[in-house]
Motif scaffolding. Structure first.
Motif, PDB file in Angstrom:
ATOM      1  N   THR A  67      -8.906   7.282 -11.527  1.00  0.00           N
ATOM      2  CA  THR A  67      -9.961   6.556 -12.233  1.00  0.00           C
ATOM      3  C   THR A  67      -9.408   5.302 -12.904  1.00  0.00           C
ATOM      4  O   THR A  67     -10.077   4.260 -12.957  1.00  0.00           O
ATOM      5  N   GLN A  68      -8.183   5.375 -13.381  1.00  0.00           N
ATOM      6  CA  GLN A  68      -7.575   4.238 -14.068  1.00  0.00           C
ATOM      7  C   GLN A  68      -6.963   3.220 -13.107  1.00  0.00           C
ATOM      8  O   GLN A  68      -6.600   2.119 -13.518  1.00  0.00           O
ATOM      9  N   ALA A  69      -6.865   3.579 -11.832  1.00  0.00           N
ATOM     10  CA  ALA A  69      -6.261   2.653 -10.861  1.00  0.00           C
ATOM     11  C   ALA A  69      -7.139   1.412 -10.716  1.00  0.00           C
ATOM     12  O   ALA A  69      -8.357   1.503 -10.562  1.00  0.00           O
ATOM     13  N   GLN A  70      -6.530   0.249 -10.749  1.00  0.00           N
ATOM     14  CA  GLN A  70      -7.246  -1.015 -10.599  1.00  0.00           C
ATOM     15  C   GLN A  70      -7.104  -1.579  -9.192  1.00  0.00           C
ATOM     16  O   GLN A  70      -7.320  -2.770  -8.975  1.00  0.00           O
ATOM     17  N   VAL A  71      -6.767  -0.715  -8.246  1.00  0.00           N
ATOM     18  CA  VAL A  71      -6.587  -1.127  -6.856  1.00  0.00           C
ATOM     19  C   VAL A  71      -7.430  -0.220  -5.966  1.00  0.00           C
ATOM     20  O   VAL A  71      -7.807   0.882  -6.378  1.00  0.00           O
ATOM     21  N   PRO A  72      -7.742  -0.655  -4.736  1.00  0.00           N
ATOM     22  CA  PRO A  72      -8.509   0.205  -3.834  1.00  0.00           C
ATOM     23  C   PRO A  72      -7.746   1.488  -3.496  1.00  0.00           C
ATOM     24  O   PRO A  72      -6.531   1.455  -3.275  1.00  0.00           O
ATOM     25  N   VAL A  73      -8.480   2.586  -3.423  1.00  0.00           N
ATOM     26  CA  VAL A  73      -7.899   3.891  -3.094  1.00  0.00           C
ATOM     27  C   VAL A  73      -8.692   4.480  -1.936  1.00  0.00           C
ATOM     28  O   VAL A  73      -9.924   4.517  -1.974  1.00  0.00           O
ATOM     29  N   MET A  74      -7.988   4.924  -0.908  1.00  0.00           N
ATOM     30  CA  MET A  74      -8.619   5.617   0.199  1.00  0.00           C
ATOM     31  C   MET A  74      -8.043   7.019   0.320  1.00  0.00           C
ATOM     32  O   MET A  74      -6.855   7.238   0.033  1.00  0.00           O
ATOM     33  N   ILE A  75      -8.892   7.946   0.742  1.00  0.00           N
ATOM     34  CA  ILE A  75      -8.473   9.330   0.952  1.00  0.00           C
ATOM     35  C   ILE A  75      -8.641   9.651   2.429  1.00  0.00           C
ATOM     36  O   ILE A  75      -9.752   9.577   2.976  1.00  0.00           O
ATOM     37  N   ALA A  76      -7.549   9.968   3.100  1.00  0.00           N
ATOM     38  CA  ALA A  76      -7.575  10.390   4.502  1.00  0.00           C
ATOM     39  C   ALA A  76      -7.118  11.839   4.583  1.00  0.00           C
ATOM     40  O   ALA A  76      -6.721  12.441   3.575  1.00  0.00           O
ATOM     41  N   SER A  77      -7.176  12.401   5.769  1.00  0.00           N
ATOM     42  CA  SER A  77      -6.711  13.771   5.974  1.00  0.00           C
ATOM     43  C   SER A  77      -5.375  13.749   6.696  1.00  0.00           C
ATOM     44  O   SER A  77      -5.174  12.974   7.628  1.00  0.00           O
ATOM     45  N   ARG A  78      -4.467  14.615   6.259  1.00  0.00           N
ATOM     46  CA  ARG A  78      -3.173  14.716   6.925  1.00  0.00           C
ATOM     47  C   ARG A  78      -3.284  15.474   8.248  1.00  0.00           C
ATOM     48  O   ARG A  78      -2.365  15.464   9.058  1.00  0.00           O
ATOM     49  N   VAL A  79      -4.437  16.129   8.491  1.00  0.00           N
ATOM     50  CA  VAL A  79      -4.658  16.878   9.726  1.00  0.00           C
ATOM     51  C   VAL A  79      -4.906  15.896  10.860  1.00  0.00           C
ATOM     52  O   VAL A  79      -5.685  14.948  10.716  1.00  0.00           O
TER      53      VAL A  79
ATOM     54  N   ALA B  28       4.803   0.368 -10.064  1.00  0.00           N
ATOM     55  CA  ALA B  28       5.722  -0.439  -9.249  1.00  0.00           C
ATOM     56  C   ALA B  28       5.018  -1.593  -8.543  1.00  0.00           C
ATOM     57  O   ALA B  28       5.656  -2.338  -7.806  1.00  0.00           O
ATOM     58  N   GLY B  29       3.711  -1.731  -8.752  1.00  0.00           N
ATOM     59  CA  GLY B  29       2.999  -2.877  -8.195  1.00  0.00           C
ATOM     60  C   GLY B  29       2.241  -2.607  -6.921  1.00  0.00           C
ATOM     61  O   GLY B  29       1.937  -3.545  -6.171  1.00  0.00           O
ATOM     62  N   ALA B  30       1.879  -1.341  -6.636  1.00  0.00           N
ATOM     63  CA  ALA B  30       1.091  -1.045  -5.439  1.00  0.00           C
ATOM     64  C   ALA B  30      -0.227  -1.806  -5.491  1.00  0.00           C
ATOM     65  O   ALA B  30      -0.892  -1.857  -6.528  1.00  0.00           O
ATOM     66  N   THR B  31      -0.603  -2.403  -4.354  1.00  0.00           N
ATOM     67  CA  THR B  31      -1.875  -3.127  -4.269  1.00  0.00           C
ATOM     68  C   THR B  31      -2.977  -2.257  -3.674  1.00  0.00           C
ATOM     69  O   THR B  31      -4.131  -2.703  -3.585  1.00  0.00           O
TER      70      THR B  31
ATOM     71  N   VAL C  43       0.859  -1.184   0.000  1.00  0.00           N
ATOM     72  CA  VAL C  43       0.000   0.000   0.000  1.00  0.00           C
ATOM     73  C   VAL C  43       0.893   1.231   0.000  1.00  0.00           C
ATOM     74  O   VAL C  43       1.704   1.427   0.914  1.00  0.00           O
ATOM     75  N   ALA C  44       0.752   2.042  -1.012  1.00  0.00           N
ATOM     76  CA  ALA C  44       1.548   3.266  -1.122  1.00  0.00           C
ATOM     77  C   ALA C  44       0.797   4.405  -0.434  1.00  0.00           C
ATOM     78  O   ALA C  44      -0.359   4.680  -0.752  1.00  0.00           O
ATOM     79  N   GLN C  45       1.464   5.050   0.530  1.00  0.00           N
ATOM     80  CA  GLN C  45       0.881   6.182   1.243  1.00  0.00           C
ATOM     81  C   GLN C  45       1.522   7.450   0.705  1.00  0.00           C
ATOM     82  O   GLN C  45       2.730   7.657   0.815  1.00  0.00           O
ATOM     83  N   ILE C  46       0.698   8.301   0.104  1.00  0.00           N
ATOM     84  CA  ILE C  46       1.200   9.489  -0.585  1.00  0.00           C
ATOM     85  C   ILE C  46       0.525  10.719  -0.003  1.00  0.00           C
ATOM     86  O   ILE C  46      -0.712  10.808   0.009  1.00  0.00           O
TER      87      ILE C  46
END
Length: 490
Positions: A308-320, A281-284, A254-257
């Protein structure tokens, strides 16, 4: 009460220069020799067992600094709790502070089994309390080990043991006099004894002269005896799930960006490039930390295209630290919902990362498709976020429920009362203003004078959950049976 102390390593059980974890057997002996009498006097009637059976490797001490814990080590810790479950009434796990919040978020997901609706089919029924220290419990001297008098370790250990007596059926973190829900805890300091906080949820209990329950209610625990981990079939469900997760969880990437101020007008904005690079790079899975309520620079459409093109689950969190991601109401983030990304609500990024990694790893075991996985990521499973899709108390005027699996919304309008909408389409309107709550064994709409304006058919012990597929408010009883509330069904 039978309390088991499990040591994993970390500062609390470290000695030497530089500090490194003691072998579990040496630590257990030190607790017996140096603290046995004091602990027995402080906890009269309790039986303490310091377990030394958990090992993370066959080399060295077998314990670890928590910096080196891998996701599969979460499974080892959970497995040890299961191994000892029948023999103890509570568990206190000594853990390093660097990743204690990750383990606190992971264990509730590993020690419960949830169905597609997020209802526990097998549920933790005993306390599991993580604790540690900013300074070691013992100190090496020429005469051998002695108690480290200036440390916070003894207070945290004894506080966790006292908190275990509350028998709260959940995973918690005890630190500096406060018992925090494990999935809500966040490490906030490396220098103060108050090393952990819970930005969105108050403490479950506090310690002063005794242990005092907090204003936050604990998790309810098993809905029925056959769903408690005390029952062999329920424990077998957890064991099978745990084994499936352990086989693949270290392969989860899981890539955290984090969003950072950058030139989003560039032809190839930095954050969009980071997302594409992670996927290549193979992020799941992807966990994006947005500004404020989850806003992310759009990059002239580049980010929307990448997500939209990502074929993996995406979550959005807050950096706050106290941030919350909801419906992306600001223009700066309104485009995000259409990408399929899941809003993390008031989950900490730590809890969101553990949840994304673990649920993705267990999805094949349960046969969850992408839509089910996305809905479970949004739902509160073990109290890691606010339960936005179900009634946990009452729906007061001005409050709303939002389905986790689609745009269905149940809003309690100040003037007209509850209304069920699917986007712009009105599916149901209450007969008048009031509050919606479970009253006895049925869901009821209560007017300001206490009159019952409407009520459902009886459903003893049920939880009301809003679902978009099918569009309905459904009552789910302790046996897992779901029935739509007829008046509110779409």
């Amino acid at each position: 009460m039978r309390i088991c102390i499990i040591t994993t390593g970390g500062t609390i059980g470290s000695t030497g220069h530089p500090l490194s974890p003691m072998p579990a057997a040496r630590f257990a002996q030190a607790v017996h020799d140096l603290l046995g009498g004091a602990l027995a006097a402080a906890l009269p009637g309790d039986r303490l067992h310091v377990d030394d059976g958990l090992r993370f490797s066959d080399d060295g001490p077998g314990t670890l600094d928590s910096t080196d814990l891998r996701p599969s080590d979460w499974c080892r810790i959970a497995g040890r709790v299961l191994d000892l479950y029948d023999d103890h009434d509570a568990f206190v796990i000594l853990h390093g502070t660097d990743t204690m919040d990750y383990t606190g978020a992971a264990l509730p997901l590993l020690l419960n089994v949830f169905d597609d609706m997020g209802i526990a089919r097998a549920a933790l029924s005993k306390p599991v309390i993580l604790t540690g220290a900013q300074l070691p419990l013992f100190r090496d001297t020429d005469g051998g080990l002695v108690l480290n008098a200036g440390s916070d370790a003894l207070a945290n250990l004894t506080g966790a043991l006292e908190a275990a007596r509350l028998r709260l059926p959940e995973v918690a973190v005890f630190f500096d006099g406060r018992l925090l829900r494990g999935a809500r805890a966040l490490k906030v300091s490396t220098t103060r004894f108050a090393g952990f906080d819970s930005p969105h949820l108050g403490p479950l209990a506090t310690r002063g002269i005794g242990i005092h329950p907090g204003a936050v209610p604990p998790l309810p625990g098993p809905a029925a005896p056959d769903r408690a981990l005390d029952a062999a079939p329920a424990r077998a469900l957890v064991r099978a799930q745990l084994e499936a997760v352990a086989r693949v969880i270290d392969d989860q990437r899981v890539a955290q960006i984090a969003a950072v101020p950058s030139d989003h007008r560039a032809s190839d904005p930095l954050m969009a490039r980071m997302v594409r690079d992670a996927l290549a790079a193979g992020a799941t899975g992807l966990l994006l930390e947005g500004f404020g309520p989850g806003n992310i620079p759009a990059g002239d459409g580049a980010m929307a295209s990448a997500l939209t093109q990502a074929q993996v689950p995406v979550m959005i969190a807050s950096r706050v630290i106290g941030g919350q991601v909801g419906a992306f109401d600001y223009a700066a983030g309104a485009w995000i919902g259409a990408t399929g990304a899941v809003a993390a609500g008031d989950m900490t990024p730590v809890a969101a990362l553990a949840k994304l990694m673990i649920l993705t790893a267990m999805a094949p075991h349960h046969g969850w498709d992408r839509a089910t996985l996305s809905a479970l990521l949004a739902r509160s499973l073990a109290g890691e976020c606010a339960a936005g899709d179900r009634l946990t108390g009452a729906l007061w005027p001005g409050q709303a429920l939002q389905a986790a699996d689609g745009p269905l919304r149940l809003e309690n309008d100040h003037d007209h009362g509850p209304r069920l909408t699917d986007g712009a389409r009105l599916l149901w309107q209450a007969p008048g203003p009031g509050l919606l709550r479970m009253q006895g064994d049925r869901l009821a709409l209560i007017a300001h004078d206490g009159a019952v304006l409407w009520s459902s058919a009886p459903a003893p012990g049920a939880v009301a959950v809003l679902t978009a597929h099918p569009p309905a408010l459904r009552l789910i009883d302790p046996a897992g049976r779901a029935r739509p509330v007829t008046a509110l069904a779409g």
